[in-house]
Design a protein around this motif. Sequence first.
Motif, PDB file in Angstrom:
ATOM      1  N   ALA A 174       0.813  -1.216   0.000  1.00 43.08           N
ATOM      2  CA  ALA A 174       0.000   0.000   0.000  1.00 43.08           C
ATOM      3  C   ALA A 174       0.844   1.263   0.000  1.00 43.08           C
ATOM      4  N   VAL A 175       1.974   1.229   0.713  1.00 41.66           N
ATOM      5  CA  VAL A 175       2.737   2.456   0.913  1.00 41.66           C
ATOM      6  C   VAL A 175       3.819   2.684  -0.148  1.00 41.66           C
ATOM      7  N   TRP A 176       4.362   1.615  -0.699  1.00 40.91           N
ATOM      8  CA  TRP A 176       5.504   1.792  -1.597  1.00 40.91           C
ATOM      9  C   TRP A 176       5.174   2.583  -2.861  1.00 40.91           C
ATOM     10  N   PRO A 177       4.009   2.388  -3.494  1.00 39.34           N
ATOM     11  CA  PRO A 177       3.715   3.228  -4.666  1.00 39.34           C
ATOM     12  C   PRO A 177       3.734   4.722  -4.342  1.00 39.34           C
ATOM     13  N   LEU A 178       3.265   5.098  -3.158  1.00 43.77           N
ATOM     14  CA  LEU A 178       3.294   6.508  -2.756  1.00 43.77           C
ATOM     15  C   LEU A 178       4.724   6.999  -2.582  1.00 43.77           C
ATOM     16  N   VAL A 179       5.536   6.158  -1.938  1.00 44.66           N
ATOM     17  CA  VAL A 179       6.919   6.547  -1.641  1.00 44.66           C
ATOM     18  C   VAL A 179       7.751   6.613  -2.916  1.00 44.66           C
ATOM     19  N   SER A 180       7.682   5.578  -3.734  1.00 47.66           N
ATOM     20  CA  SER A 180       8.534   5.535  -4.935  1.00 47.66           C
ATOM     21  C   SER A 180       8.163   6.647  -5.911  1.00 47.66           C
ATOM     22  N   GLU A 181       6.878   6.922  -6.065  1.00 45.31           N
ATOM     23  CA  GLU A 181       6.455   7.974  -7.000  1.00 45.31           C
ATOM     24  C   GLU A 181       6.981   9.338  -6.564  1.00 45.31           C
ATOM     25  N   LYS A 182       6.908   9.624  -5.278  1.00 43.52           N
ATOM     26  CA  LYS A 182       7.358  10.931  -4.812  1.00 43.52           C
ATOM     27  C   LYS A 182       8.870  11.061  -4.914  1.00 43.52           C
ATOM     28  N   LEU A 183       9.586   9.989  -4.599  1.00 44.90           N
ATOM     29  CA  LEU A 183      11.050  10.051  -4.695  1.00 44.90           C
ATOM     30  C   LEU A 183      11.495  10.373  -6.114  1.00 44.90           C
ATOM     31  N   ILE A 184      10.826   9.778  -7.084  1.00 42.53           N
ATOM     32  CA  ILE A 184      11.246   9.944  -8.476  1.00 42.53           C
ATOM     33  C   ILE A 184      10.691  11.230  -9.091  1.00 42.53           C
ATOM     34  N   THR A 185       9.392  11.502  -8.879  1.00 44.36           N
ATOM     35  CA  THR A 185       8.771  12.633  -9.569  1.00 44.36           C
ATOM     36  C   THR A 185       9.027  13.966  -8.882  1.00 44.36           C
ATOM     37  N   VAL A 186       9.056  13.972  -7.536  1.00 43.54           N
ATOM     38  CA  VAL A 186       9.237  15.233  -6.814  1.00 43.54           C
ATOM     39  C   VAL A 186      10.713  15.550  -6.619  1.00 43.54           C
ATOM     40  N   TYR A 187      11.485  14.548  -6.215  1.00 48.31           N
ATOM     41  CA  TYR A 187      12.894  14.811  -5.904  1.00 48.31           C
ATOM     42  C   TYR A 187      13.829  14.469  -7.075  1.00 48.31           C
ATOM     43  N   ASN A 188      13.242  13.876  -8.132  1.00 51.32           N
ATOM     44  CA  ASN A 188      13.994  13.628  -9.358  1.00 51.32           C
ATOM     45  C   ASN A 188      15.283  12.861  -9.092  1.00 51.32           C
ATOM     46  N   ARG A 189      15.175  11.885  -8.215  1.00 51.90           N
ATOM     47  CA  ARG A 189      16.342  11.065  -7.905  1.00 51.90           C
ATOM     48  C   ARG A 189      15.885   9.748  -7.322  1.00 51.90           C
ATOM     49  N   VAL A 190      16.789   8.793  -7.285  1.00 52.45           N
ATOM     50  CA  VAL A 190      16.509   7.505  -6.663  1.00 52.45           C
ATOM     51  C   VAL A 190      17.231   7.480  -5.325  1.00 52.45           C
ATOM     52  N   TYR A 191      16.470   7.386  -4.275  1.00 49.21           N
ATOM     53  CA  TYR A 191      17.027   7.505  -2.926  1.00 49.21           C
ATOM     54  C   TYR A 191      17.666   6.196  -2.486  1.00 49.21           C
ATOM     55  N   ASP A 192      18.918   6.269  -2.029  1.00 44.49           N
ATOM     56  CA  ASP A 192      19.636   5.107  -1.509  1.00 44.49           C
ATOM     57  C   ASP A 192      19.613   3.906  -2.452  1.00 44.49           C
ATOM     58  N   ASN A 193      19.932   4.171  -3.714  1.00 46.95           N
ATOM     59  CA  ASN A 193      20.170   3.116  -4.686  1.00 46.95           C
ATOM     60  C   ASN A 193      18.948   2.268  -5.024  1.00 46.95           C
ATOM     61  N   PHE A 194      17.755   2.836  -4.955  1.00 45.71           N
ATOM     62  CA  PHE A 194      16.583   2.124  -5.450  1.00 45.71           C
ATOM     63  C   PHE A 194      16.565   2.222  -6.973  1.00 45.71           C
ATOM     64  N   PRO A 195      16.347   1.113  -7.664  1.00 51.93           N
ATOM     65  CA  PRO A 195      16.175   1.217  -9.120  1.00 51.93           C
ATOM     66  C   PRO A 195      14.887   1.974  -9.435  1.00 51.93           C
ATOM     67  N   THR A 196      14.862   2.671 -10.530  1.00 45.33           N
ATOM     68  CA  THR A 196      13.699   3.492 -10.865  1.00 45.33           C
ATOM     69  C   THR A 196      12.448   2.651 -11.109  1.00 45.33           C
ATOM     70  N   ASP A 197      12.629   1.373 -11.447  1.00 50.05           N
ATOM     71  CA  ASP A 197      11.476   0.508 -11.694  1.00 50.05           C
ATOM     72  C   ASP A 197      11.222  -0.440 -10.523  1.00 50.05           C
ATOM     73  N   ALA A 198      11.699  -0.084  -9.333  1.00 58.58           N
ATOM     74  CA  ALA A 198      11.524  -0.946  -8.165  1.00 58.58           C
ATOM     75  C   ALA A 198      10.041  -1.138  -7.858  1.00 58.58           C
ATOM     76  N   THR A 199       9.653  -2.380  -7.672  1.00 61.58           N
ATOM     77  CA  THR A 199       8.268  -2.713  -7.341  1.00 61.58           C
ATOM     78  C   THR A 199       8.183  -3.136  -5.878  1.00 61.58           C
ATOM     79  N   GLU A 200       6.939  -3.318  -5.397  1.00 61.10           N
ATOM     80  CA  GLU A 200       6.760  -3.791  -4.023  1.00 61.10           C
ATOM     81  C   GLU A 200       7.397  -5.174  -3.844  1.00 61.10           C
ATOM     82  N   LYS A 201       7.296  -6.020  -4.863  1.00 60.21           N
ATOM     83  CA  LYS A 201       7.884  -7.361  -4.789  1.00 60.21           C
ATOM     84  C   LYS A 201       9.401  -7.279  -4.678  1.00 60.21           C
ATOM     85  N   TRP A 202      10.000  -6.399  -5.451  1.00 57.68           N
ATOM     86  CA  TRP A 202      11.453  -6.207  -5.355  1.00 57.68           C
ATOM     87  C   TRP A 202      11.833  -5.786  -3.945  1.00 57.68           C
TER      88      TRP A 202
END
Length: 211
Positions: A174-202
């Motif tokens: 439930a929470v990861w889509p909110l977190v990953s979207e904001k990290l990429i779209t708002v901060y324009n970066r991948v925080y602590d080496n998350f791949p840009t296509d990281a999914t909840e399963k990953w």
Amino acid sequence: TTNCDTSSSSTFGVDINGDGTKDFVFAEMFGGSGAYVGYRIFELPKEDVIKELVRFDDISGGATFKDLNNDGKIDVEFRDSIFNGWKTGYASSPSGMIILSWNKAMQTYIPDLDLMRKPPPSQAEMTEQVNFYKNTDWCVKVGETGISCSMPWSYAVDLIYSGNATSAKKYLEAVWPLVSEKLITVYNRVYDNFPTDATEKWLENEMLLQL
């Protein structure tokens, strides 16, 4: 800090394993300010022989020695440091609670899953945790170019260590889509080496690998 007590009294010189013989707990601090604590537990002499019962090395933040289930034996409670610095800053690292109880047959401390287990969270509690990342500015700027983010690992790890891995999975989904979207779209970066296509399963697999 290190808390070695049964209620608020010293456990140095009390019966650790319930065999009627007094034991001693020795603590040694490491890491400058005592960030890590090691413990050695000795049984006081019966015929002039000192026996080491068990030792714990490098417990982050120290441990609490206390009879948690009123069985007359001292349990050990501490935070697991295996996630220290895991995809976040050290200060905000998740740390699941571990409780050890004395096992008479094995003559050592082992994890006590019954004491660690807690009831599953309510849906209202889960929603509140998710809404924090929906409605709160959980990343702050540090200096000119840096950011520091309050990542959702702590709650997930607490759920796992309290026997609620299924709830942890639902929370991350439930929470990861909110977190990953904001990290990429708002901060324009991948925080602590998350791949840009990281999914909840990953993310779930990464946590399992860490454990």
